[in-house]
Scaffold this motif. Structure first.
Motif, PDB file in Angstrom:
ATOM      1  N   GLY A   1       0.816  -1.201   0.000  1.00 33.86           N
ATOM      2  CA  GLY A   1       0.000   0.000   0.000  1.00 33.86           C
ATOM      3  C   GLY A   1       0.851   1.253   0.000  1.00 33.86           C
ATOM      4  N   PRO A   2       0.217   2.428   0.065  1.00 34.47           N
ATOM      5  CA  PRO A   2       0.971   3.692   0.030  1.00 34.47           C
ATOM      6  C   PRO A   2       1.825   3.938   1.268  1.00 34.47           C
ATOM      7  N   LYS A   3       1.573   3.197   2.364  1.00 31.38           N
ATOM      8  CA  LYS A   3       2.350   3.381   3.583  1.00 31.38           C
ATOM      9  C   LYS A   3       3.193   2.153   3.920  1.00 31.38           C
ATOM     10  N   ASP A   4       3.518   1.352   2.924  1.00 30.29           N
ATOM     11  CA  ASP A   4       4.322   0.143   3.128  1.00 30.29           C
ATOM     12  C   ASP A   4       5.734   0.545   3.542  1.00 30.29           C
ATOM     13  N   MET A   5       6.076   0.333   4.822  1.00 30.35           N
ATOM     14  CA  MET A   5       7.360   0.775   5.352  1.00 30.35           C
ATOM     15  C   MET A   5       8.540   0.099   4.674  1.00 30.35           C
ATOM     16  N   ARG A   6       8.441  -1.206   4.421  1.00 28.24           N
ATOM     17  CA  ARG A   6       9.549  -1.918   3.797  1.00 28.24           C
ATOM     18  C   ARG A   6       9.783  -1.427   2.370  1.00 28.24           C
ATOM     19  N   PHE A   7       8.716  -1.116   1.662  1.00 33.59           N
ATOM     20  CA  PHE A   7       8.828  -0.570   0.319  1.00 33.59           C
ATOM     21  C   PHE A   7       9.555   0.776   0.346  1.00 33.59           C
ATOM     22  N   LEU A   8       9.166   1.653   1.275  1.00 33.01           N
ATOM     23  CA  LEU A   8       9.789   2.972   1.388  1.00 33.01           C
ATOM     24  C   LEU A   8      11.239   2.866   1.835  1.00 33.01           C
ATOM     25  N   MET A   9      11.533   1.935   2.745  1.00 32.34           N
ATOM     26  CA  MET A   9      12.910   1.754   3.209  1.00 32.34           C
ATOM     27  C   MET A   9      13.797   1.216   2.086  1.00 32.34           C
ATOM     28  N   THR A  10      13.241   0.334   1.249  1.00 36.73           N
ATOM     29  CA  THR A  10      14.001  -0.190   0.117  1.00 36.73           C
ATOM     30  C   THR A  10      14.311   0.919  -0.880  1.00 36.73           C
TER      31      THR A  10
ATOM     32  N   LYS B   1      14.600   4.105  -0.201  1.00 35.77           N
ATOM     33  CA  LYS B   1      15.605   4.973   0.422  1.00 35.77           C
ATOM     34  C   LYS B   1      16.994   4.355   0.325  1.00 35.77           C
ATOM     35  N   THR B   2      17.075   3.034   0.518  1.00 36.56           N
ATOM     36  CA  THR B   2      18.360   2.341   0.399  1.00 36.56           C
ATOM     37  C   THR B   2      18.889   2.424  -1.024  1.00 36.56           C
ATOM     38  N   LEU B   3      18.027   2.279  -2.009  1.00 34.85           N
ATOM     39  CA  LEU B   3      18.444   2.383  -3.410  1.00 34.85           C
ATOM     40  C   LEU B   3      19.011   3.763  -3.718  1.00 34.85           C
ATOM     41  N   VAL B   4      18.372   4.800  -3.202  1.00 42.99           N
ATOM     42  CA  VAL B   4      18.856   6.167  -3.414  1.00 42.99           C
ATOM     43  C   VAL B   4      20.277   6.306  -2.886  1.00 42.99           C
ATOM     44  N   ARG B   5      20.532   5.756  -1.697  1.00 43.83           N
ATOM     45  CA  ARG B   5      21.850   5.869  -1.082  1.00 43.83           C
ATOM     46  C   ARG B   5      22.895   5.029  -1.809  1.00 43.83           C
ATOM     47  N   GLU B   6      22.557   3.780  -2.123  1.00 44.97           N
ATOM     48  CA  GLU B   6      23.550   2.871  -2.697  1.00 44.97           C
ATOM     49  C   GLU B   6      23.874   3.191  -4.151  1.00 44.97           C
ATOM     50  N   ARG B   7      22.961   3.799  -4.865  1.00 40.04           N
ATOM     51  CA  ARG B   7      23.237   4.148  -6.263  1.00 40.04           C
ATOM     52  C   ARG B   7      24.272   5.252  -6.395  1.00 40.04           C
ATOM     53  N   THR B   8      24.550   5.950  -5.311  1.00 42.96           N
ATOM     54  CA  THR B   8      25.554   7.015  -5.344  1.00 42.96           C
ATOM     55  C   THR B   8      26.934   6.530  -4.895  1.00 42.96           C
ATOM     56  N   THR B   9      27.051   5.257  -4.503  1.00 41.77           N
ATOM     57  CA  THR B   9      28.321   4.713  -4.031  1.00 41.77           C
ATOM     58  C   THR B   9      29.048   3.992  -5.158  1.00 41.77           C
ATOM     59  N   GLN B  10      30.341   3.792  -4.989  1.00 37.09           N
ATOM     60  CA  GLN B  10      31.132   3.078  -5.988  1.00 37.09           C
ATOM     61  C   GLN B  10      30.748   1.610  -6.074  1.00 37.09           C
ATOM     62  N   GLU B  11      30.351   1.029  -4.941  1.00 38.92           N
ATOM     63  CA  GLU B  11      29.985  -0.391  -4.933  1.00 38.92           C
ATOM     64  C   GLU B  11      28.659  -0.648  -5.637  1.00 38.92           C
ATOM     65  N   GLY B  12      27.801   0.371  -5.720  1.00 38.65           N
ATOM     66  CA  GLY B  12      26.502   0.196  -6.352  1.00 38.65           C
ATOM     67  C   GLY B  12      25.517  -0.525  -5.448  1.00 38.65           C
ATOM     68  N   VAL B  13      24.469  -1.057  -6.045  1.00 39.69           N
ATOM     69  CA  VAL B  13      23.408  -1.721  -5.290  1.00 39.69           C
ATOM     70  C   VAL B  13      23.881  -3.084  -4.805  1.00 39.69           C
ATOM     71  N   ARG B  14      23.758  -3.342  -3.519  1.00 41.86           N
ATOM     72  CA  ARG B  14      24.189  -4.607  -2.941  1.00 41.86           C
ATOM     73  C   ARG B  14      23.220  -5.735  -3.298  1.00 41.86           C
TER      74      ARG B  14
ATOM     75  N   GLU C   1       9.175   6.272  -6.706  1.00 37.49           N
ATOM     76  CA  GLU C   1       9.475   6.678  -5.339  1.00 37.49           C
ATOM     77  C   GLU C   1      10.948   7.043  -5.197  1.00 37.49           C
ATOM     78  N   VAL C   2      11.828   6.296  -5.852  1.00 35.08           N
ATOM     79  CA  VAL C   2      13.257   6.598  -5.816  1.00 35.08           C
ATOM     80  C   VAL C   2      13.522   7.986  -6.400  1.00 35.08           C
ATOM     81  N   LYS C   3      12.909   8.294  -7.540  1.00 32.65           N
ATOM     82  CA  LYS C   3      13.100   9.607  -8.172  1.00 32.65           C
ATOM     83  C   LYS C   3      12.559  10.720  -7.289  1.00 32.65           C
TER      84      LYS C   3
END
Length: 214
Positions: free
Chosen positions: A122-131, A133-146, A170-172
């Motif tokens: 749903g629109p308030k799915d915490m795991r979806f939102l946390m995922t 947020k993690t993608l936003v952070r990891e896409r800016t690292t040299q290692e990329g998405v884990r 959501e990532v955008k």
């Protein structure tokens, strides 16, 4: 039966009060998609919420009558259960809700374990939102998405209609929000540096009022 396994939590209430409490919790859950309560209440309400969604997927006259006896606001929530939620979970075999442990809500009064009970996908799915947020952070690292993050992406989008599209959207949104925050911080830093450079110099708008030619 004496010595038998515990089938449900009594929640320190009589049967009638317990049922009223659970009906109130699931009514709030289906209204807001997410609620915060104690861990034990969340686990019991989760069982009732799963049964309600199963009734919604059956979509028969008998299941409608049964669901009507559970909701405190059936006129408003029955259409939501038998249309929106039924379509959302039509392909999902189970696991329509999720319970997440959080810090105790009333730290000053008791230490009862608390939890968030939510409807998944749903629109308030915490795991979806946390995922996202993690993608936003990891896409800016040299290692990329884990690899672990990639697995979580599969989990949160597997049964979600247009799951990958929703996740990228959501990532955008989060990337744009993070960019706006960085821009504001850069602007504030620039102003601070300008003020430090001009420290001690009399500015035309600081003190003294308007010149009267004297």
């Amino acid at each position: 039966m004496a010595g038998g396994a515990l089938k449900y939590r009594h929640l320190s209430r009589k049967s009638s009060h317990r049922q009223a409490l659970l009906r109130n919790l699931v009514t709030s859950l289906f209204t807001h998609e997410s609620i915060t309560t104690t861990w034990h209440k969340a686990k019991e309400a989760q069982r009732l919420a799963e049964k309600l969604i199963t009734l919604g997927k059956k979509n028969t006259n008998a299941s409608r009558r049964k669901a009507e006896t559970i909701f405190f606001e059936p006129v408003r929530l029955l259409p939501h259960l038998f249309t929106t939620l039924r379509e959302r979970y039509l392909e999902r075999p189970g696991g329509y809700t999720r319970v997440l442990r959080i810090e105790p809500m009333n730290k000053h009064y008791d230490q009862a374990p608390s939890a968030i009970l939510e409807l998944v996908d749903g629109p308030k799915d915490m795991r979806f939102l946390m995922t996202a947020k993690t993608l936003v952070r990891e896409r800016t690292t040299q290692e990329g998405v884990r690899e672990l993050t990639a697995k979580n992406v599969g989990k949160v989008t597997r049964f979600r209609p247009a799951g990958f599209e929703d996740l990228e959207r959501e990532v955008k949104r989060m990337e744009a929000e993070a960019g706006n925050v960085r821009s504001r911080k850069a602007a504030i830093t620039s102003v601070d540096e300008g003020m430090r450079e001009g420290h001690g110099e009399r500015q035309p708008w600081v003190g003294g009022g308007r010149s009267n030619g004297k």
